[in-house]
Design a protein around this motif. Structure first.
Motif, PDB file in Angstrom:
ATOM      1  N   GLY A  88       0.818  -1.206   0.000  1.00  0.00           N
ATOM      2  CA  GLY A  88       0.000   0.000   0.000  1.00  0.00           C
ATOM      3  C   GLY A  88       0.851   1.256   0.000  1.00  0.00           C
ATOM      4  O   GLY A  88       2.083   1.206   0.134  1.00  0.00           O
ATOM      5  N   LYS A  89       0.200   2.402  -0.127  1.00  0.00           N
ATOM      6  CA  LYS A  89       0.916   3.675  -0.238  1.00  0.00           C
ATOM      7  C   LYS A  89       1.757   3.981   0.986  1.00  0.00           C
ATOM      8  O   LYS A  89       2.876   4.486   0.876  1.00  0.00           O
ATOM      9  CB  LYS A  89      -0.088   4.808  -0.487  1.00  0.00           C
ATOM     10  CG  LYS A  89      -0.701   4.806  -1.878  1.00  0.00           C
ATOM     11  CD  LYS A  89      -1.580   6.032  -2.085  1.00  0.00           C
ATOM     12  CE  LYS A  89      -2.139   6.075  -3.504  1.00  0.00           C
ATOM     13  NZ  LYS A  89      -2.992   7.262  -3.733  1.00  0.00           N
ATOM     14  N   THR A  90       1.220   3.686   2.164  1.00  0.00           N
ATOM     15  CA  THR A  90       1.979   3.946   3.390  1.00  0.00           C
ATOM     16  C   THR A  90       3.258   3.118   3.415  1.00  0.00           C
ATOM     17  O   THR A  90       4.339   3.616   3.754  1.00  0.00           O
ATOM     18  CB  THR A  90       1.118   3.631   4.625  1.00  0.00           C
ATOM     19  OG1 THR A  90      -0.025   4.490   4.628  1.00  0.00           O
ATOM     20  CG2 THR A  90       1.908   3.832   5.904  1.00  0.00           C
ATOM     21  N   THR A  91       3.148   1.855   3.035  1.00  0.00           N
ATOM     22  CA  THR A  91       4.321   0.984   3.003  1.00  0.00           C
ATOM     23  C   THR A  91       5.308   1.434   1.935  1.00  0.00           C
ATOM     24  O   THR A  91       6.532   1.377   2.144  1.00  0.00           O
ATOM     25  CB  THR A  91       3.898  -0.474   2.738  1.00  0.00           C
ATOM     26  OG1 THR A  91       2.890  -0.846   3.675  1.00  0.00           O
ATOM     27  CG2 THR A  91       5.073  -1.426   2.883  1.00  0.00           C
ATOM     28  N   VAL A  92       4.803   1.887   0.796  1.00  0.00           N
ATOM     29  CA  VAL A  92       5.681   2.382  -0.273  1.00  0.00           C
ATOM     30  C   VAL A  92       6.537   3.533   0.227  1.00  0.00           C
ATOM     31  O   VAL A  92       7.753   3.582  -0.029  1.00  0.00           O
ATOM     32  CB  VAL A  92       4.849   2.820  -1.502  1.00  0.00           C
ATOM     33  CG1 VAL A  92       5.699   3.642  -2.471  1.00  0.00           C
ATOM     34  CG2 VAL A  92       4.280   1.605  -2.222  1.00  0.00           C
ATOM     35  N   GLU A  93       5.928   4.473   0.968  1.00  0.00           N
ATOM     36  CA  GLU A  93       6.694   5.607   1.501  1.00  0.00           C
ATOM     37  C   GLU A  93       7.812   5.115   2.415  1.00  0.00           C
ATOM     38  O   GLU A  93       8.948   5.610   2.364  1.00  0.00           O
ATOM     39  CB  GLU A  93       5.763   6.552   2.266  1.00  0.00           C
ATOM     40  CG  GLU A  93       4.704   7.235   1.421  1.00  0.00           C
ATOM     41  CD  GLU A  93       5.277   8.346   0.544  1.00  0.00           C
ATOM     42  OE1 GLU A  93       6.487   8.595   0.597  1.00  0.00           O
ATOM     43  OE2 GLU A  93       4.490   8.958  -0.205  1.00  0.00           O
ATOM     44  N   ARG A  94       7.522   4.131   3.248  1.00  0.00           N
ATOM     45  CA  ARG A  94       8.537   3.596   4.164  1.00  0.00           C
ATOM     46  C   ARG A  94       9.643   2.888   3.391  1.00  0.00           C
ATOM     47  O   ARG A  94      10.836   3.033   3.709  1.00  0.00           O
ATOM     48  CB  ARG A  94       7.878   2.635   5.159  1.00  0.00           C
ATOM     49  CG  ARG A  94       6.831   3.284   6.036  1.00  0.00           C
ATOM     50  CD  ARG A  94       6.144   2.269   6.949  1.00  0.00           C
ATOM     51  NE  ARG A  94       5.058   2.880   7.714  1.00  0.00           N
ATOM     52  CZ  ARG A  94       4.312   2.247   8.605  1.00  0.00           C
ATOM     53  NH1 ARG A  94       4.542   0.963   8.866  1.00  0.00           N
ATOM     54  NH2 ARG A  94       3.344   2.875   9.253  1.00  0.00           N
TER      55      ARG A  94
ATOM     56  N   CYS B 294       6.167   8.824  10.038  1.00  0.00           N
ATOM     57  CA  CYS B 294       6.438   9.815  11.081  1.00  0.00           C
ATOM     58  C   CYS B 294       5.368   9.771  12.173  1.00  0.00           C
ATOM     59  O   CYS B 294       5.675   9.977  13.356  1.00  0.00           O
ATOM     60  CB  CYS B 294       6.535  11.215  10.474  1.00  0.00           C
ATOM     61  SG  CYS B 294       5.135  11.703   9.438  1.00  0.00           S
ATOM     62  N   SER B 295       4.133   9.473  11.811  1.00  0.00           N
ATOM     63  CA  SER B 295       3.048   9.398  12.791  1.00  0.00           C
ATOM     64  C   SER B 295       3.202   8.211  13.739  1.00  0.00           C
ATOM     65  O   SER B 295       2.689   8.229  14.860  1.00  0.00           O
ATOM     66  CB  SER B 295       1.702   9.289  12.067  1.00  0.00           C
ATOM     67  OG  SER B 295       1.683   8.116  11.255  1.00  0.00           O
TER      68      SER B 295
ATOM     69  N   PRO C 211       7.306   9.931   5.221  1.00  0.00           N
ATOM     70  CA  PRO C 211       6.103  10.777   5.196  1.00  0.00           C
ATOM     71  C   PRO C 211       4.828   9.953   5.097  1.00  0.00           C
ATOM     72  O   PRO C 211       4.851   8.806   4.652  1.00  0.00           O
ATOM     73  CB  PRO C 211       6.317  11.641   3.939  1.00  0.00           C
ATOM     74  CG  PRO C 211       7.220  10.819   3.061  1.00  0.00           C
ATOM     75  CD  PRO C 211       8.115  10.062   3.989  1.00  0.00           C
ATOM     76  N   VAL C 212       3.731  10.547   5.516  1.00  0.00           N
ATOM     77  CA  VAL C 212       2.418   9.920   5.417  1.00  0.00           C
ATOM     78  C   VAL C 212       1.741  10.418   4.139  1.00  0.00           C
ATOM     79  O   VAL C 212       1.736  11.618   3.873  1.00  0.00           O
ATOM     80  CB  VAL C 212       1.549  10.277   6.641  1.00  0.00           C
ATOM     81  CG1 VAL C 212       0.147   9.707   6.493  1.00  0.00           C
ATOM     82  CG2 VAL C 212       2.196   9.772   7.919  1.00  0.00           C
TER      83      VAL C 212
END
Length: 288
Positions: free
Chosen positions: A137-143, A233-234, A257-258
């Motif tokens: 997912g997008k959150t995992t992609v950012e990480r 970051c959250s 980033p989120v």
């Protein structure tokens, strides 16, 4: 008396509008979040937005009924039960806002930076969810993008990607995470998979076992190694707290980033998670 009733009438009109606008926002936000995952079923915590839309809609209906009664009788009529319900509703809203401000002061703190003289071999990348087709997912992609940049700059470091298999996923999240890092140019032999974790505590619990297996020593010894945690970051401050509580002695953070659409959702979820964690800590302290 009439002037006082007129003021209450105006206040009720404004409150009704606020409630219905909030209800509409909550249901549209839930729908937008669901569309990003491709499913309205696998939303987990996000159902709180749907629940919120129902609560605010019903509150708007209450104000509308009061306004209708006022137009026919020229006065407002609230039973003792209705007054208590309104008091409870307002108290919950204001208490929630106060708690949120307090929790955000902790959540928004910057993680401790890695000292220049401490080499970090293991980079723990915490999973943030997968789609129904197994892609990250997008959150995992950012990480993963943040982790990949660090791994490219530090060739001696090894990634530990950690996420288990949810009910809706075809495979453990760590499998898709490894696949993504390989596509980003990170050699597969520099990526260790932890495929069992279903929450943040388990991320650190099982990752220690993966590191211990790679190093041929115990999990307790693995927790003494310097490790770098990559997460949103959250999510960072709670992650570092849980890692230290498990015995990680040298743990540092690198924040990702989120995604813009997810900001409200992830921070509300993090606030709820911090409140839950603190309540559990209090119960454990009181009851041993």
């Amino acid at each position: 008396m009439k002037a006082g009733n007129d003021s209450i009438f105006i206040w009720c009109k404004v409150a009704q509008l606020i409630c219905w606008v909030t209800a509409l926002f909550c249901v549209l936000y839930f729908a937008a979040l669901a569309m990003t995952t491709g499913s309205f079923l696998r939303q987990g915590f996000r159902y709180v937005w749907l629940a919120g839309s129902i609560v605010f809609f019903l509150e708007g209906v209450f104000f509308r009924r009061q306004l209708s009664y006022f137009k026919t009788s020229g006065m407002f009529s609230l039973s003792r039960k209705q007054r208590f319900g309104q008091f409870l509703f307002v108290a919950v809203i204001f208490s929630g806002c106060g708690v949120s401000v307090g929790e955000l002061s902790f959540i928004l703190k910057q993680p401790e930076r890695i000292p220049a003289d401490i080499p970090v071999k293991y980079v723990l990348v915490l999973g943030g969810g997968t789609r129904a087709d197994g892609s990250v997912g997008k959150t995992t992609v950012e990480r993963l993008q943040v982790a990949a940049a660090y791994l490219r700059a530090h060739s001696e470091s090894v990634a530990v990607v950690t996420e288990g298999k949810s009910f809706f996923s075809p495979e453990p999240g760590a499998t898709g995470m490894k696949r993504y890092l390989v596509a980003e140019g990170i050699s597969a032999d520099r990526i260790l998979c932890e495929n069992s974790a279903m929450n943040t505590e388990e991320n650190f619990l099982y990752s220690a076992e993966v590191i211990a297996k790679a190093e041929f020593f115990s999990a307790s010894e693995a927790r003494q190694l310097p490790v770098l945690v990559v997460t949103s970051c959250s999510h960072m401050q709670r992650s570092l707290y849980l890692a230290r509580r498990q015995g990680y002695s040298h743990v540092y953070g690198l924040s990702a980033p989120v995604p813009g659409l997810n900001i409200l959702d992830v921070y509300l979820r993090e606030i709820a998670s911090m409140v839950k964690l603190q309540l559990m800590e209090t119960v454990r302290l009181l009851w041993g």
